[in-house]
Write a protein that holds these residues in place. Structure first.
Motif, mmCIF file in Angstrom:
data_model
loop_
_atom_site.group_PDB
_atom_site.id
_atom_site.type_symbol
_atom_site.label_atom_id
_atom_site.label_comp_id
_atom_site.label_asym_id
_atom_site.label_seq_id
_atom_site.Cartn_x
_atom_site.Cartn_y
_atom_site.Cartn_z
ATOM 1 N N SER A 1 10.871 -4.063 -17.090
ATOM 2 C CA SER A 1 9.715 -4.746 -17.657
ATOM 3 C C SER A 1 8.696 -5.085 -16.572
ATOM 4 O O SER A 1 7.478 -4.937 -16.766
ATOM 5 C CB SER A 1 10.160 -6.023 -18.375
ATOM 6 O OG SER A 1 9.056 -6.732 -18.891
ATOM 7 N N ALA A 2 9.195 -5.531 -15.416
ATOM 8 C CA ALA A 2 8.302 -5.869 -14.309
ATOM 9 C C ALA A 2 7.563 -4.634 -13.802
ATOM 10 O O ALA A 2 6.360 -4.692 -13.512
ATOM 11 C CB ALA A 2 9.085 -6.527 -13.177
ATOM 12 N N PHE B 1 3.795 0.964 -13.686
ATOM 13 C CA PHE B 1 4.719 2.084 -13.554
ATOM 14 C C PHE B 1 5.450 2.257 -14.885
ATOM 15 O O PHE B 1 6.350 1.480 -15.207
ATOM 16 C CB PHE B 1 5.708 1.841 -12.411
ATOM 17 C CG PHE B 1 5.048 1.762 -11.067
ATOM 18 C CD1 PHE B 1 4.714 2.911 -10.367
ATOM 19 C CD2 PHE B 1 4.737 0.530 -10.500
ATOM 20 C CE1 PHE B 1 4.099 2.844 -9.131
ATOM 21 C CE2 PHE B 1 4.112 0.450 -9.266
ATOM 22 C CZ PHE B 1 3.786 1.617 -8.577
ATOM 23 N N LYS B 2 5.054 3.265 -15.643
ATOM 24 C CA LYS B 2 5.551 3.425 -17.005
ATOM 25 C C LYS B 2 6.435 4.664 -17.122
ATOM 26 O O LYS B 2 6.039 5.764 -16.733
ATOM 27 C CB LYS B 2 4.378 3.509 -17.981
ATOM 28 C CG LYS B 2 3.504 2.253 -17.960
ATOM 29 C CD LYS B 2 2.341 2.359 -18.930
ATOM 30 C CE LYS B 2 1.482 1.091 -18.868
ATOM 31 N NZ LYS B 2 0.326 1.160 -19.796
ATOM 32 N N GLU B 3 7.622 4.443 -17.677
ATOM 33 C CA GLU B 3 8.560 5.549 -17.847
ATOM 34 C C GLU B 3 7.953 6.616 -18.748
ATOM 35 O O GLU B 3 7.380 6.331 -19.797
ATOM 36 C CB GLU B 3 9.863 5.043 -18.453
ATOM 37 C CG GLU B 3 10.939 6.113 -18.547
ATOM 38 C CD GLU B 3 12.269 5.585 -19.041
ATOM 39 O OE1 GLU B 3 13.260 6.320 -18.916
ATOM 40 O OE2 GLU B 3 12.309 4.434 -19.543
ATOM 41 N N GLY B 4 8.059 7.865 -18.303
ATOM 42 C CA GLY B 4 7.518 8.970 -19.067
ATOM 43 C C GLY B 4 6.060 9.260 -18.779
ATOM 44 O O GLY B 4 5.521 10.280 -19.222
ATOM 45 N N VAL B 5 5.422 8.380 -18.016
ATOM 46 C CA VAL B 5 4.011 8.573 -17.645
ATOM 47 C C VAL B 5 3.904 8.850 -16.151
ATOM 48 O O VAL B 5 3.495 9.921 -15.726
ATOM 49 C CB VAL B 5 3.159 7.347 -18.033
ATOM 50 C CG1 VAL B 5 1.708 7.546 -17.592
ATOM 51 C CG2 VAL B 5 3.228 7.119 -19.541
ATOM 52 N N ASN B 6 4.302 7.854 -15.348
ATOM 53 C CA ASN B 6 4.273 8.049 -13.900
ATOM 54 C C ASN B 6 5.558 7.573 -13.234
ATOM 55 O O ASN B 6 5.591 7.289 -12.051
ATOM 56 C CB ASN B 6 3.053 7.356 -13.280
ATOM 57 C CG ASN B 6 3.055 5.855 -13.558
ATOM 58 O OD1 ASN B 6 3.883 5.347 -14.317
ATOM 59 N ND2 ASN B 6 2.107 5.142 -12.968
ATOM 60 N N THR C 1 4.436 10.992 -9.940
ATOM 61 C CA THR C 1 5.520 10.409 -10.720
ATOM 62 C C THR C 1 6.590 9.941 -9.746
ATOM 63 O O THR C 1 7.122 10.737 -8.965
ATOM 64 C CB THR C 1 6.119 11.441 -11.689
ATOM 65 O OG1 THR C 1 5.128 11.829 -12.638
ATOM 66 C CG2 THR C 1 7.308 10.845 -12.436
ATOM 67 N N VAL C 2 6.887 8.665 -9.775
ATOM 68 C CA VAL C 2 7.900 8.120 -8.874
ATOM 69 C C VAL C 2 9.261 8.167 -9.557
ATOM 70 O O VAL C 2 9.379 8.066 -10.784
ATOM 71 C CB VAL C 2 7.565 6.675 -8.437
ATOM 72 C CG1 VAL C 2 6.262 6.630 -7.685
ATOM 73 C CG2 VAL C 2 7.522 5.732 -9.624
ATOM 74 N N ARG C 3 10.300 8.324 -8.730
ATOM 75 C CA ARG C 3 11.662 8.410 -9.249
ATOM 76 C C ARG C 3 12.458 7.200 -8.775
ATOM 77 O O ARG C 3 12.490 6.890 -7.582
ATOM 78 C CB ARG C 3 12.334 9.694 -8.774
ATOM 79 C CG ARG C 3 11.667 10.971 -9.314
ATOM 80 C CD ARG C 3 12.389 12.217 -8.838
ATOM 81 N NE ARG C 3 12.417 12.309 -7.374
ATOM 82 C CZ ARG C 3 13.515 12.468 -6.648
ATOM 83 N NH1 ARG C 3 14.696 12.538 -7.230
ATOM 84 N NH2 ARG C 3 13.439 12.552 -5.335
ATOM 85 N N VAL C 4 13.078 6.521 -9.723
ATOM 86 C CA VAL C 4 13.888 5.343 -9.415
ATOM 87 C C VAL C 4 15.327 5.611 -9.836
ATOM 88 O O VAL C 4 15.608 5.890 -11.005
ATOM 89 C CB VAL C 4 13.356 4.083 -10.132
ATOM 90 C CG1 VAL C 4 14.289 2.891 -9.874
ATOM 91 C CG2 VAL C 4 11.943 3.767 -9.664
ATOM 92 N N GLY C 5 16.238 5.526 -8.875
ATOM 93 C CA GLY C 5 17.660 5.645 -9.180
ATOM 94 C C GLY C 5 18.230 4.276 -9.474
ATOM 95 O O GLY C 5 17.991 3.321 -8.726
#
Length: 327
Positions: free
Chosen positions: A51-52, A58-63, A28-32
């Motif tokens: 959206s990109a 890369f889907k929020e809540g998945v990875n 799971t990647v973290r984006v600030g």
């Protein structure tokens, strides 16, 4: 997404090793996310970016998880957010607008930073002085600039109100992007035989007062990429409607909010372009190997309701030039 607006950004061609969905799912990647303030254009940037990334797998809540932060127009808070990210060490920072991008770059040199909605990355010190759109930065930074075609904008807006010789603008001089745009507006006004009256503000609470100070002094107002003014555009619209002062903007989102017209860009596509670069970074490409780019395609959007409210009759030839006309 309007077909008439096409993102003219540089598309980088980087050979990537195949990365299957199962490989992405293992981590799971973290984006600030750090945004200077919330307004329609910057919110559209954020949506386009996400959206990109979703489209790239890369889907929020998945990875993927987002740590979304808003400086609410406060430069000190923007610095504090950047410092906290430097401690938290997300996999990537998405910095939206110039002040937050400056802070993100200042307080870390290792976490990948993808900026978006930055007017002049070179002048703001976000990329090197010898850098240019389409060049690799060689650092931990890449992104997308939203530099406006200021002279062409002023030339276009002058056609809506040819009798207007004195134009006003409102901006926060603490925003490097605003200083760049106003400098260009001065040059454009001079070349077009117009006078530019400038009013500065420090906080959003001062914007309506600034707009009122232009009443009786100018025959039209043009708002720059200044985040303080755009975030409080409703206040400017109220003054312009009340006193029949034509108002023009540089981002198409502001037209829906009450500006007569904008020859500008779709900020969703600015964010989408930045998100494509971020996806490359999250797949293993060094940000310094991904050239930063500038949006080059723009569209003319007109709001006839706003024009009527501000006492302007839009000529048929201008309607024909428009990519979109709002009734």
């Amino acid at each position: 997404m309007p077909t008439s607006v096409v993102a003219g950004f540089w598309v980088c061609c980087v050979a990537l090793a195949p990365l299957g969905a199962s490989a992405q799912d293992k981590k799971t990647v973290r984006v600030g996310v750090t945004k200077i303030v919330s307004h329609a254009a910057l919110d559209a940037v954020e949506k386009g970016f996400e959206s990109a990334l979703t489209g790239a797998g890369f889907k929020e809540g998945v990875n993927l998880t987002y740590d979304r932060q808003n400086a609410q127009g406060d430069l000190a808070k923007a610095a504090a957010i950047a410092q906290q990210f430097a401690k938290d060490k997300p996999d990537l920072i998405h910095s939206i607008a110039t002040p937050t991008s400056q802070a993100a770059v200042k307080y870390n040199s290792s976490i990948p930073v993808v900026f978006s909605g930055v007017t002049d990355p070179v002048g703001a010190g976000i990329v090197a002085k010898d850098s240019a759109p389409g060049k690799k930065t060689g650092t931990n930074v890449t992104g997308v600039s939203d530099l406006w075609p200021v002279h062409l904008q002023m030339q276009t807006y002058a056609k809506f109100v040819p009798s207007a010789k004195k134009w006003g603008t409102i901006f926060n001089p603490a925003e490097a992007n605003s200083v760049t745009h106003v400098r260009a507006m001065r040059d454009a006004a001079k070349s077009l035989g117009l006078e530019l009256v400038e009013v500065t503000v420090s906080h959003g609470s001062e914007v309506e007062r600034a707009a009122n100070s232009l009443v009786g002094k100018v025959q039209a107002i043009a708002v720059t990429s200044d985040n303080t003014s755009v975030a409080n555009l409703d206040a400017i619209v109220r003054v312009c409607d009340q006193h029949k002062i034509p108002l023009f903007a540089g981002d198409v989102d502001s037209v829906q909010r009450g500006a007569i017209a904008a020859y500008g860009m779709d900020y969703f596509l600015v964010g989408y372009s930045a998100g494509k670069k971020a996806a490359l970074v999250l797949k293993g490409v060094k940000p310094g190997d991904i050239p930063w780019g500038a949006v080059e395609k723009f569209s003319l959007v007109i709001n006839l309701k706003a024009a009527r409210a501000q006492g302007v009759t839009v000529a048929p030839e201008l309607r024909k030039l428009a990519d979109k006309v709002m009734e």
